[in-house]
Design a protein around this motif. Structure first.
Motif, PDB file in Angstrom:
ATOM      1  N   THR A 289       0.852  -1.189   0.000  1.00 37.76           N
ATOM      2  CA  THR A 289       0.000   0.000   0.000  1.00 37.76           C
ATOM      3  C   THR A 289       0.894   1.248   0.000  1.00 37.76           C
ATOM      4  O   THR A 289       2.072   1.185   0.346  1.00 37.76           O
ATOM      5  N   ALA A 290       0.300   2.373  -0.370  1.00 38.54           N
ATOM      6  CA  ALA A 290       1.025   3.643  -0.303  1.00 38.54           C
ATOM      7  C   ALA A 290       1.230   4.021   1.157  1.00 38.54           C
ATOM      8  O   ALA A 290       0.529   3.532   2.051  1.00 38.54           O
ATOM      9  N   ILE A 291       2.184   4.910   1.389  1.00 36.61           N
ATOM     10  CA  ILE A 291       2.408   5.408   2.744  1.00 36.61           C
ATOM     11  C   ILE A 291       1.137   6.095   3.225  1.00 36.61           C
ATOM     12  O   ILE A 291       0.484   6.837   2.486  1.00 36.61           O
ATOM     13  N   SER A 292       0.738   5.838   4.459  1.00 39.84           N
ATOM     14  CA  SER A 292      -0.512   6.384   4.996  1.00 39.84           C
ATOM     15  C   SER A 292      -0.231   7.371   6.120  1.00 39.84           C
ATOM     16  O   SER A 292       0.881   7.437   6.646  1.00 39.84           O
ATOM     17  N   SER A 293      -1.256   8.118   6.490  1.00 42.34           N
ATOM     18  CA  SER A 293      -1.112   9.066   7.602  1.00 42.34           C
ATOM     19  C   SER A 293      -0.803   8.329   8.894  1.00 42.34           C
ATOM     20  O   SER A 293      -0.070   8.830   9.749  1.00 42.34           O
ATOM     21  N   GLU A 294      -1.351   7.097   9.042  1.00 40.26           N
ATOM     22  CA  GLU A 294      -1.059   6.306  10.236  1.00 40.26           C
ATOM     23  C   GLU A 294       0.415   5.910  10.274  1.00 40.26           C
ATOM     24  O   GLU A 294       1.055   5.946  11.331  1.00 40.26           O
ATOM     25  N   GLN A 324       3.811  12.448  -5.141  1.00 36.06           N
ATOM     26  CA  GLN A 324       2.532  13.127  -5.329  1.00 36.06           C
ATOM     27  C   GLN A 324       1.485  12.609  -4.353  1.00 36.06           C
ATOM     28  O   GLN A 324       0.680  13.375  -3.824  1.00 36.06           O
ATOM     29  N   ARG A 325       1.491  11.297  -4.130  1.00 32.34           N
ATOM     30  CA  ARG A 325       0.519  10.713  -3.204  1.00 32.34           C
ATOM     31  C   ARG A 325       0.799  11.101  -1.757  1.00 32.34           C
ATOM     32  O   ARG A 325      -0.122  11.263  -0.958  1.00 32.34           O
ATOM     33  N   SER A 326       2.066  11.218  -1.429  1.00 28.42           N
ATOM     34  CA  SER A 326       2.430  11.329  -0.013  1.00 28.42           C
ATOM     35  C   SER A 326       2.639  12.751   0.486  1.00 28.42           C
ATOM     36  O   SER A 326       2.681  12.970   1.699  1.00 28.42           O
ATOM     37  N   ILE A 327       2.763  13.735  -0.410  1.00 35.26           N
ATOM     38  CA  ILE A 327       3.149  15.072   0.037  1.00 35.26           C
ATOM     39  C   ILE A 327       2.150  15.653   1.032  1.00 35.26           C
ATOM     40  O   ILE A 327       2.529  16.224   2.053  1.00 35.26           O
ATOM     41  N   GLU A 328       0.853  15.480   0.762  1.00 33.64           N
ATOM     42  CA  GLU A 328      -0.153  16.021   1.682  1.00 33.64           C
ATOM     43  C   GLU A 328      -0.132  15.280   3.017  1.00 33.64           C
ATOM     44  O   GLU A 328      -0.299  15.883   4.079  1.00 33.64           O
ATOM     45  N   ILE A 329       0.120  13.968   2.958  1.00 38.03           N
ATOM     46  CA  ILE A 329       0.184  13.169   4.188  1.00 38.03           C
ATOM     47  C   ILE A 329       1.346  13.621   5.060  1.00 38.03           C
ATOM     48  O   ILE A 329       1.207  13.815   6.270  1.00 38.03           O
ATOM     49  N   PHE A 330       2.516  13.818   4.449  1.00 36.64           N
ATOM     50  CA  PHE A 330       3.672  14.254   5.216  1.00 36.64           C
ATOM     51  C   PHE A 330       3.496  15.677   5.719  1.00 36.64           C
ATOM     52  O   PHE A 330       3.895  16.012   6.837  1.00 36.64           O
ATOM     53  N   ASP A 331       2.880  16.525   4.917  1.00 35.89           N
ATOM     54  CA  ASP A 331       2.656  17.913   5.318  1.00 35.89           C
ATOM     55  C   ASP A 331       1.750  17.974   6.540  1.00 35.89           C
ATOM     56  O   ASP A 331       2.030  18.681   7.508  1.00 35.89           O
ATOM     57  N   LYS A 332       0.654  17.222   6.509  1.00 41.19           N
ATOM     58  CA  LYS A 332      -0.268  17.221   7.640  1.00 41.19           C
ATOM     59  C   LYS A 332       0.334  16.539   8.858  1.00 41.19           C
ATOM     60  O   LYS A 332      -0.046  16.819   9.988  1.00 41.19           O
ATOM     61  N   GLY A 333       1.275  15.614   8.624  1.00 42.88           N
ATOM     62  CA  GLY A 333       1.946  14.935   9.734  1.00 42.88           C
ATOM     63  C   GLY A 333       3.163  15.682  10.227  1.00 42.88           C
ATOM     64  O   GLY A 333       3.847  15.229  11.132  1.00 42.88           O
ATOM     65  N   PHE A 334       3.440  16.883   9.639  1.00 45.35           N
ATOM     66  CA  PHE A 334       4.583  17.719  10.032  1.00 45.35           C
ATOM     67  C   PHE A 334       5.878  16.916  10.041  1.00 45.35           C
ATOM     68  O   PHE A 334       6.688  17.019  10.949  1.00 45.35           O
ATOM     69  N   ALA A 335       6.058  16.075   9.010  1.00 49.41           N
ATOM     70  CA  ALA A 335       7.238  15.221   8.935  1.00 49.41           C
ATOM     71  C   ALA A 335       8.183  15.725   7.853  1.00 49.41           C
ATOM     72  O   ALA A 335       7.755  16.185   6.798  1.00 49.41           O
TER      73      ALA A 335
END
Length: 620
Positions: A289-294, A324-335
């Motif tokens: 699976t793609a990297i997830s917020s969890e 492209q898939r992960s940028i928003e996840i990392f941004d919201k996770g402050f990572a």
């Protein structure tokens, strides 16, 4: 809720635990005065609001309102039931739990996860045995050796082999009298479509057991040894296995990730094993699976707020899509996420085999931030002609719009402006247009939605108002009385003597007060004992909030508070009697009935409080 674990045993386990030690396994904590602080694992934040108090053995987040003792943390963070959390802590500190008879329904609820863990462990041992069997596993073992997998890695990661056959594993468990229904729930067998019966999920594959952070087998991955499809096959989602919350190799990598404050994420089992073979232990793999917020929350808690997460991919196209898939996840996770794309034709495994550890480490130095990587990739893809620049801006506008931090977004727009030589203000305008569309869609979706949650990432957290409501339960005086009972237990006998809890208007606060009174029956109660144990998130959060902030108490101020409460209670009681008389005089039967019912409930609560003061027990 009645527990199968004796109450005195629960308190023994709680008092033996070190909440700082247990929370530190998943959250980077730093000493701050008498407390420890860190970034909350239950919601995204940049400034630490998650506080742990060692002396009181509680945690509380001033951002999302989560709080409680060590059991509350484990139930919320790991998804344990309350008994599972107690059992986990007991095992960690070497405390035996006596087994008591429980109902069949309760036994099923508590034991199903344990049963699947046990079945998975047996399946892992079966697959390992097959790999080492000269007849069955010779081909698989040769394949692993060809892939440069050492005997130590085979042993440490418990690799195995699923023999070629439709019911080899099924027959193995049949001899052990394991129910097919439990094997199906564990995801090890599949029900046939057009006839009765089952068949093995994994056949003629190398088997990779997947562990949770507690080194329990939660699922399996299987890989073929030829060009058959699908190349990889994973266990389905079960009550113990969630792909978006699981990472292969995390149980082995966690310590090194914490020390180095860096974690590498790869896509395949062999990629992960190759990294570990080459001494790069701080690496994990996603499970198809793609990297997830969890995933980001789990890893950020381990590497810390200043730690690095580096995604390693084997081609430009895969890297671009992943970024492209992960940028928003990392941004919201402050990572702090970076992308490392290896030369065309190489994955991490083949790259390490050919070039070695040092070459890989040198390549890591060129890893780019996700947005910078996308900018450079778009430029490489489209070029800097007029048409190329138009395509670049069109491709990146959504990426830039998804960055919530205004300063970061402005800096990336400036970087793009300088690299493609387009006026910065024009880029800002294009991004603003995209942002307006995103905001409008969010508004429409929210208007059409029936959900009440403003932050779906936080369990039990609907909005800031719900947090405030939780903190403001009952009257101010009622909250002060409970705080005093928690922080200055010397006054609890006075509370019992004056029967103060019978005057409480809030049932939750009253039940917390009664639980604190119960604690007084324990021999030699201490500060930890003053804080009761609940299998209830709301009560745990309230108790933690009222306990975490130290207040100065003395007998004089406590007695003044008690007298003030009694005065208000008496005044309200006199007002109630007066209202009853007025209702009788005006023949208002409806109001009279309501007032009498309220008085009856109040009298019943007072009797219950009196019984509790005489030694009655609450079962939570």
């Amino acid at each position: 809720m009645a527990f199968f674990i004796p109450e005195e045993k629960i308190f023994e386990i709680k008092n033996a635990a070190d909440i700082v030690d247990i929370i530190s396994e998943s959250v980077l904590l730093k000493k701050s005065g008498r407390n420890y602080v860190g970034l909350c694992p239950f919601h995204s934040e940049k400034t630490p609001s998650f506080t742990v108090n060692y002396e009181k053995q509680i945690f509380y987040c001033f951002g999302c309102g989560a709080g409680g003792n060590v059991f509350a943390y484990l139930t919320k963070k790991e998804g344990f039931t309350f008994p599972e959390a107690v059992k986990y802590v007991a095992g960690k500190y070497g405390i035996d739990i006596p087994v008591e008879k429980i109902s069949p329904e309760k036994h099923k609820e508590i034991s199903e996860k344990d049963s699947i863990f046990s079945i998975n462990k047996q399946a892992m041992d079966f697959f390992k045995g097959c790999l080492l069997n000269e007849d069955n596993g010779k081909k698989a073992l040769e394949y692993l050796k060809k892939r440069k997998i050492s005997d130590n890695t085979i042993r440490d990661y418990h690799l195995g082999y699923a023999p070629d056959g439709w019911n080899v594993l099924l027959n193995y468990f049949a001899k052990k009298n394991v129910l097919t229904s439990m094997l199906e729930k564990a995801g090890l067998i599949i029900r046939k479509n057009k006839s009765e019966g089952f068949y093995d999920r994994f056949r003629n594959r190398i088997i990779f057991p997947i562990f949770d952070v507690n080194s329990q087998v939660i699922g399996f991955g299987g890989r073929v040894m030829d060009d058959s499809l699908p190349k990889y096959l994973n266990s389905p989602e079960t009550i113990v296995f969630n792909k978006s919350q699981s990472l292969y190799g995390l149980n082995m990598a966690r310590s090194e990730c914490r020390i180095t404050e860096t974690v590498f994420i790869v896509e395949g089992y062999f990629d992960l094993l190759s990294l570990h073979e080459n001494g790069i232990i701080n690496s994990v793999a996603t499970l198809g699976t793609a990297i997830s917020s969890e995933h980001v929350k789990i890893l950020r808690a381990i590497v810390g707020k200043d730690g690095k997460i580096i995604l390693v991919y084997d081609s430009d196209d895969a890297g671009i899509k992943a970024a492209q898939r992960s940028i928003e996840i990392f941004d919201k996770g402050f990572a702090d996420a970076r992308i490392l794309v290896l030369p065309s034709g190489y994955d991490p495994d083949s790259y390490l085999v050919k070039f070695g550890q040092q070459a890989f480490k040198n390549a890591v130095l060129s890893a780019q931030g996700t947005v910078s990587f996308l900018i450079n990739s778009a430029i490489k893809k489209y070029g800097l002609s007029v048409e190329g620049k138009i395509h670049i801006v069109s491709e990146l506008k959504n990426t830039l719009s998804s960055i919530e931090d205004n300063v970061a977004r402005a800096l990336y727009i400036r970087e793009l402006s300088e690299k493609i030589n387009i006026d910065e203000s024009a880029l800002h305008e294009r991004v603003r247009e995209t942002l307006s569309g995103i905001t409008l869609n969010k508004y429409i979706n929210k208007s059409d939605s029936n959900t009440i949650s403003d932050n779906p990432d936080v369990a039990g957290y609907d909005s800031e108002n719900s947090i405030i409501e939780n903190r403001q339960r009952g009257t101010r005086l009622e909250r002060q009385i409970i705080t005093m009972m928690l922080q200055f237990s010397e006054m609890v006998p006075e509370i019992i003597k004056r029967d103060l809890l019978s005057g409480f208007t809030d049932d939750i606060l009253k039940s917390i007060g009664n639980a604190i009174i119960d604690q007084q029956t324990l021999p030699e109660p201490n500060l930890r004992d003053a804080i009761p144990v609940f299998d209830n998130n709301e009560k745990n959060s309230i108790v933690a909030f009222l306990s975490i902030k130290d207040e100065v108490w003395d007998n004089k101020s406590c007695l003044e508070l008690i007298k003030q409460f009694e005065y208000i209670y008496k005044r309200n009681k006199d007002t109630s009697i007066k209202k009853i008389k007025q209702a009788e005089e005006t023949n208002d039967e409806k109001l009279l009935l309501e007032l009498l019912r309220a008085k009856q409930i109040q009298a019943k609560n007072k009797r219950n409080s009196s019984l509790k003061a005489l030694g009655g027990k609450t079962i939570w």
